[in-house]
Motif scaffolding. Structure first.
Motif, PDB file in Angstrom:
ATOM      1  N   CYS A  20       0.840  -1.194   0.000  1.00 48.71           N
ATOM      2  CA  CYS A  20       0.000   0.000   0.000  1.00 48.71           C
ATOM      3  C   CYS A  20       0.877   1.247   0.000  1.00 48.71           C
ATOM      4  O   CYS A  20       1.950   1.284   0.608  1.00 48.71           O
ATOM      5  N   CYS A  21       0.382   2.301  -0.718  1.00 56.13           N
ATOM      6  CA  CYS A  21       1.083   3.582  -0.700  1.00 56.13           C
ATOM      7  C   CYS A  21       0.851   4.265   0.639  1.00 56.13           C
ATOM      8  O   CYS A  21      -0.244   4.179   1.216  1.00 56.13           O
ATOM      9  N   PRO A  22       1.896   4.938   1.180  1.00 55.66           N
ATOM     10  CA  PRO A  22       1.684   5.690   2.413  1.00 55.66           C
ATOM     11  C   PRO A  22       0.572   6.710   2.240  1.00 55.66           C
ATOM     12  O   PRO A  22       0.418   7.338   1.179  1.00 55.66           O
ATOM     13  N   ALA A  23      -0.200   6.870   3.294  1.00 53.78           N
ATOM     14  CA  ALA A  23      -1.363   7.764   3.200  1.00 53.78           C
ATOM     15  C   ALA A  23      -0.957   9.227   3.135  1.00 53.78           C
ATOM     16  O   ALA A  23      -1.664  10.052   2.539  1.00 53.78           O
ATOM     17  N   GLY A  24       0.135   9.595   3.737  1.00 54.06           N
ATOM     18  CA  GLY A  24       0.554  11.001   3.720  1.00 54.06           C
ATOM     19  C   GLY A  24       2.042  11.137   3.578  1.00 54.06           C
ATOM     20  O   GLY A  24       2.803  10.266   3.994  1.00 54.06           O
ATOM     21  N   LEU A  25       2.466  12.266   2.947  1.00 57.50           N
ATOM     22  CA  LEU A  25       3.887  12.540   2.744  1.00 57.50           C
ATOM     23  C   LEU A  25       4.139  14.001   3.098  1.00 57.50           C
ATOM     24  O   LEU A  25       3.388  14.898   2.691  1.00 57.50           O
ATOM     25  N   THR A  26       5.186  14.272   3.863  1.00 61.23           N
ATOM     26  CA  THR A  26       5.509  15.624   4.332  1.00 61.23           C
ATOM     27  C   THR A  26       6.952  15.939   3.975  1.00 61.23           C
ATOM     28  O   THR A  26       7.846  15.100   4.160  1.00 61.23           O
ATOM     29  N   ILE A  27       7.170  17.196   3.428  1.00 68.75           N
ATOM     30  CA  ILE A  27       8.524  17.655   3.071  1.00 68.75           C
ATOM     31  C   ILE A  27       8.824  18.885   3.908  1.00 68.75           C
ATOM     32  O   ILE A  27       8.061  19.862   3.913  1.00 68.75           O
ATOM     33  N   THR A  28       9.944  18.821   4.627  1.00 65.28           N
ATOM     34  CA  THR A  28      10.365  19.935   5.479  1.00 65.28           C
ATOM     35  C   THR A  28      11.738  20.405   5.020  1.00 65.28           C
ATOM     36  O   THR A  28      12.661  19.592   4.873  1.00 65.28           O
ATOM     37  N   GLN A  29      11.859  21.788   4.763  1.00 65.54           N
ATOM     38  CA  GLN A  29      13.143  22.356   4.355  1.00 65.54           C
ATOM     39  C   GLN A  29      14.045  22.402   5.574  1.00 65.54           C
ATOM     40  O   GLN A  29      13.727  23.030   6.589  1.00 65.54           O
ATOM     41  N   VAL A  30      15.188  21.707   5.502  1.00 65.73           N
ATOM     42  CA  VAL A  30      16.137  21.682   6.615  1.00 65.73           C
ATOM     43  C   VAL A  30      17.185  22.772   6.452  1.00 65.73           C
ATOM     44  O   VAL A  30      17.455  23.556   7.359  1.00 65.73           O
TER      45      VAL A  30
END
Length: 733
Positions: free
Chosen positions: A544-554
């Motif tokens: 299954c594909c992950p339900a959510g994806l988050t990108i944070t600028q480091v």
């Protein structure tokens, strides 16, 4: 002078010894004188004498030739024992004290009396006793007496010179005491001899005989006889003799023979012997059982029983008892009877002869078993691909059941004592003709039993492949040769069961969840039953594909990408791609740092979820715009004594900025207008060192804090206008 005392002492010692010898001579014991010596018992002589003053004991001596017997006694009279009977002895006596013993007395002759005769007694008849004995040495006659041992009644006494004597007219069965002695020529009697003897009993009277015809034994009774210890009843025939013994007045004679006449008599016994036999009583037994019994079943359902005639048989009774307990009989003066019979029964047949004495003994019991009945309610309880389990109701007379299944050229058999059978190793999807025959050891198989047809369950299908169809479903393909079967495919996993049905060779499984593992089997079904499941095939759906994806600028060039766990995924591949390049990572975690990011650029975001077996799910998400680039050429200008301007050169891409000054006297913030690259702070204390940072502001309003910081010193002296002195810079924390 020296020898004078020694000579005086020797003289004194000699004088004392002489005086002692004179004194001993004056005190010597007197010699006893025997008054008389006589014998009352054959092994002893009694001696009488006057006591001697000062004597402490006496020594008696009896001499017979070279034989000397001595006896020590304390006082007169004394007896010498251990002598021989009817023998002459010379008797002497000596007195004894502490000083010694006297000389022997003048001898005196004495004879021992005769020995007792050794008696032997017997009772030749119930009223007489015979007494016998051995001759006694030197005896010239004998005296014998007899009386009841209990002392009652008279005493019979007889004298005789013989060694045998008979007493008659005695009481039967009575214990008598017999006493006898011998006498010598001078009339002196010898020792007595005593014995007991019982007279033998009279013959029993009042004999009665009672016959037990069934057991062939006779009970014999009689009146008790005085003095009898036990009795013996005898039954004599021309060919045999039977008896029984007892201490009572009745006993039973067993093992009598049928058809025989006996003479019954009784003897009484005690330790003296037996009585005369009584008058015999006649006893006739029952007739013997008929022999040569034959049984025939002709026609079926009818039994004919016949036998041979017997002596003394007045009439006959034939009994026929079935194994369910029902019994019938016939009474006839002939030698044959007829009976009705049924299948599956064992009949026990016995024939008796009767006469006035009663029923004959039980002869041989014959049994006849009719053919077992056929099972009629054969029912299959399980029909599988390779076996059929059938049951039926037990039938009478069946000891074993023979089950046979015939299908084409194949024959399968099983034998069992139970009313059930499992026919195994059958061919699947095949029709068999099944017959159940009953069997008994006595009559064999009943071959007239009907058969029935039973078809085995279908063969198990074989799954050939599992593939995706055009509608993203799972299609299962199988191979099978069953005739008219319907197939059910089952996918079994942790998320439940999924099925599809088809009468063809394939079907599609719909709605299978992602990230799951299933065991897929196929089963065929016809009217005959269900097949065994096929061998299972493993089916794994893509993760299954992950339900959510988050990108944070480091940082300006680094972002942190994180996502939720995808069911069934073991590893993940994350890709950020733009026209300027691509950033990618492969990890088993649910987050990843991606570097080499270009600021102010739009990226496409892709993620692949990969299972342990390599199945891959391509997951698509919204694009991502990297943060604006940090400004260049940040400078600080003084506008007035209390005001400064922060100026910079905007980097690639449009962005909003925020300016922060950090000093010891406070933090000062300003935001430029849209499109401007400077910002003024009008009120700021001079004489302080400030850290200046110009940060892009994201679309969400979040201030990015990774841009470099510069340090400026704002003094209070000098011109109020001009560039502020640059002290240095430090990277963003």
């Amino acid at each position: 002078m020296a020898g004078g005392p020694k000579k005086s002492l020797s003289l004194i010692g000699f004088s004392l010894l002489w005086l002692k010898m004179v004194a001993s001579a004056k005190t010597a014991l007197e010699i006893p004188t025997i008054d008389q010596a006589y014998s009352k018992i054959s092994n002893s002589i009694t001696v009488e004498w006057a006591a001697v003053p000062g004597a402490t004991s006496y020594l008696l001596t009896a001499k017979d030739g070279d034989t000397v017997i001595e006896t020590m006694v304390a006082n007169p009279p004394g007896t010498v024992t251990g002598l021989k009977a009817a023998t002459s002895y010379q008797i002497t006596v000596r007195s004894i004290s502490a000083a010694g013993r006297s000389q022997a007395s003048p001898p005196k002759q004495a004879n021992t009396v005769l020995a007792a005769p050794v008696l032997e007694a017997s009772s030749p008849s119930s009223d007489s006793v015979l007494v016998q004995w051995e001759a006694v040495r030197t005896a010239i006659g004998f005296s014998v007496s007899i009386m009841r041992a209990n002392g009652l009644g008279r005493i019979w006494k007889e004298n005789t010179t013989n060694t045998t004597l008979t007493f008659t007219r005695l009481d039967p069965g009575t214990l008598y005491t017999i006493k006898a002695h011998a006498w010598s020529a001078n009339g002196t009697p010898g020792d007595d001899s005593t014995c007991n003897q019982r007279t033998s009993p009279r013959a029993p009277a009042d004999i009665e005989v009672s016959l037990d015809s069934g057991a062939l034994k006779a009970s014999v009774s009689w009146a008790p006889t005085e003095g009898a210890f036990n009795y013996t009843a005898m039954a004599r025939s021309a060919s045999s003799e039977l008896s029984c013994s007892t201490a009572y007045s009745t006993c039973t004679i067993s093992s009598l023979r049928c058809g025989t006449e006996y003479l019954v008599s009784v003897l009484a016994r005690n330790d003296a012997g037996s009585s005369r036999s009584t008058s015999a009583v006649t006893l006739k037994t029952v007739a013997c059982a008929p022999e040569r019994v034959t049984i025939q079943e002709d026609p079926p359902g009818h039994l004919s029983v016949s036998w041979s005639s017997v002596e003394l048989g007045d009439y006959y009774v034939a009994f026929v008892k079935s194994d369910d307990g029902l019994e019938v009989h016939c009474n006839t003066s002939l030698t044959q009877c007829n009976f009705l019979s049924e299948c599956g029964f064992t009949y026990f047949i016995s024939v008796f002869a009767y006469n006035k004495a009663g029923q004959s003994p039980l002869g041989d019991v014959f049994n006849y078993t009719t053919a077992p009945c056929c099972p009629s309610d054969i029912n299959p309880v399980l029909v599988a691909s390779d076996r059929v389990e059938i049951v039926w109701s037990p039938v009478r007379g069946a000891e074993l059941y023979e089950t046979k299944a015939v299908g084409g050229f194949s024959v399968v058999e099983c034998n069992d004592t139970a009313p059930a059978c499992t026919l195994s190793a059958l061919a699947c999807d095949t029709t068999y003709n099944i017959t159940v025959q009953s069997f008994s050891e006595a009559r064999g198989s009943n071959t007239s039993c009907a058969s029935r047809f039973i078809t085995t369950a279908p063969c198990s299908p074989e799954i050939e492949s599992v593939s995706k169809d055009a509608f993203s479903g799972i299609r299962v393909h199988w191979r099978s040769s069953n005739d008219g079967a319907t197939y059910t495919v089952t996918a079994r996993g942790e998320d439940g069961l999924y099925r599809c049905r088809s009468s063809g060779q394939s079907c599609a499984l719909a709605g299978l969840p992602c990230g799951s593992v299933f065991s897929v089997t196929a089963v065929a079904e016809t009217r005959a039953g269900r097949s065994l499941p096929s061998y299972s095939v493993r089916l794994e759906t893509v993760p299954c594909c992950p339900a959510g994806l988050t990108i944070t600028q480091v940082t300006q060039a680094v972002v942190n990408v994180s996502w939720t766990v995808g069911t069934g995924a073991l590893t993940y591949v994350t890709v950020l791609e733009s026209p300027t390049g691509q950033s990618k990572c492969h990890t088993h975690q649910n987050h990843c740092l991606l570097g080499c990011i270009t600021c102010g650029v739009n990226y496409t975001v892709a993620l692949k979820a990969i299972s342990a077996t390599g199945l891959t799910a391509d997951c698509a998400y919204h694009g991502y715009s990297s943060s604006a680039c940090c400004p260049l050429g940040v400078k600080l200008y003084r506008l007035s004594p209390n005001g400064v301007r922060i100026d910079w050169q905007a980097a690639r891409g449009s962005a909003n900025y925020s300016t922060d000054l950090y000093g010891s006297k406070g933090i000062f913030t300003c935001s430029p207008g849209a499109g401007l690259s400077f910002c003024d702070v009008t009120e700021i204390p001079c004489g302080d060192v400030y850290t200046v940072m110009v940060s892009p502001v994201a679309e969400t309003g979040l201030k990015l804090t990774f841009c470099p910081k510069k340090i400026y010193s704002v003094t209070c002296s000098g011109s109020s206008l001009g560039m502020v002195i640059y002290r240095g810079k430090r990277n963003a924390e």
